[in-house]
Scaffold this active site. Sequence first.
Site, PDB file in Angstrom:
ATOM      1  N   ASP A  13      53.015  57.351  32.329  1.00 10.92           N
ATOM      2  CA  ASP A  13      53.195  56.469  33.474  1.00 10.92           C
ATOM      3  C   ASP A  13      54.692  56.273  33.693  1.00 10.92           C
ATOM      4  O   ASP A  13      55.507  56.517  32.798  1.00 10.92           O
ATOM      5  CB  ASP A  13      52.510  55.134  33.181  1.00 10.92           C
ATOM      6  CG  ASP A  13      52.780  54.110  34.250  1.00 10.92           C
ATOM      7  OD1 ASP A  13      52.443  54.377  35.417  1.00 10.92           O
ATOM      8  OD2 ASP A  13      53.337  53.040  33.927  1.00 10.92           O
ATOM      9  N   ASP A  15      56.365  53.372  36.239  1.00  3.97           N
ATOM     10  CA  ASP A  15      56.770  51.978  36.407  1.00  3.97           C
ATOM     11  C   ASP A  15      56.291  51.126  35.236  1.00  3.97           C
ATOM     12  O   ASP A  15      55.093  51.012  34.979  1.00  3.97           O
ATOM     13  CB  ASP A  15      56.205  51.416  37.706  1.00  3.97           C
ATOM     14  CG  ASP A  15      56.779  52.116  38.936  1.00  3.97           C
ATOM     15  OD1 ASP A  15      58.008  52.104  39.086  1.00  3.97           O
ATOM     16  OD2 ASP A  15      55.989  52.679  39.724  1.00  3.97           O
TER      17      ASP A  15
END
Length: 327
Positions: A13, A15
């Site tokens: 991932d 953010d």
Amino acid sequence: MTLSQQYDSLLLDLDGTVWAGGAAIDWAVDSIKQAGLPSVYVTNNASRGPQEVADKLNGIGLDVAATDVLTSAQAAITLAESVLEPGDPVYVVGAPSFKDLVTSAGYRVVDSADENPKVVLHGHFTETGWHQLSEAALAIRGGATYLATNLDTTLPMERGLHVGNGSMVAAVTSATGVTPASAGKPGPTMFHQAASGLQSQRPLVVGDRLNTDIAGGVAAKMDVLHVLTGVSGPLELIEAPAEQRPTYIGEDLRALSEFGANLVPGPQGGFTARVDGNDILLLAGDEGATSVQALRTVLNVAWAMNEPPEFIRPMSAQAEAATAQWW
């Protein structure tokens, strides 16, 4: 054996895991480089195209190509293929890069509900306003299929949690009564697609948000590392349902170079935990024991309970100091 040595790829991932608002999170870049594994950056954020994401990752010191990035905008277009024919009109609530991806896929991007779009695609864009949301609502009421890139209600940025795509989608849903299908996490499709592209047999999913990154990895039946640098913290982990429980818990991406056995829930740092009624008692603890060691100790007990504990009660000075960092 370190955690990264147990796997043949990383599905990361962005953010809250690698960066916050484009600024690298402490130790993230060096940790990814030291792991030395083929990686795909799997992001629910549809505001940037794959090349722009790759450029920004290169800007913080990583070596990334556009093909190493998989966005929820790409996944949404794949999802839309089941209802679209080449040349069909599509209304896009989202960034110019999202519109470019739709055009490249062979569809016609339109600017108004009056052009009878067959699909409304909704992705995060900081300039989305009332006009765009209203056009989307009109198109949906006119019969367009509504699809979202993701339903994340918040977006981690340098100043904190900003409004995410899911919150904007909620406005359209409130106006139309239509809840869109979501192409991104927590669905497993993006993770399967990313692993397939790398021909990976043993990928490790890495993320910070339980209801998207972690739930998606679990749904994909992959091992998952949760890092405490983004949205979901210790208290959310303690209360997490089975479908949102990671395999490993790390303070940050330095966990990739730690022994995997030390990252799973279980007694460590000299702490012990036991159930007392509806509570969990956290006892003992070595001098210098960390808050994440206390957390893994508590999770080992909490995740065996039928219901989440009502309180975590620290019963020593070390336990008190460790749990004070959870809030």
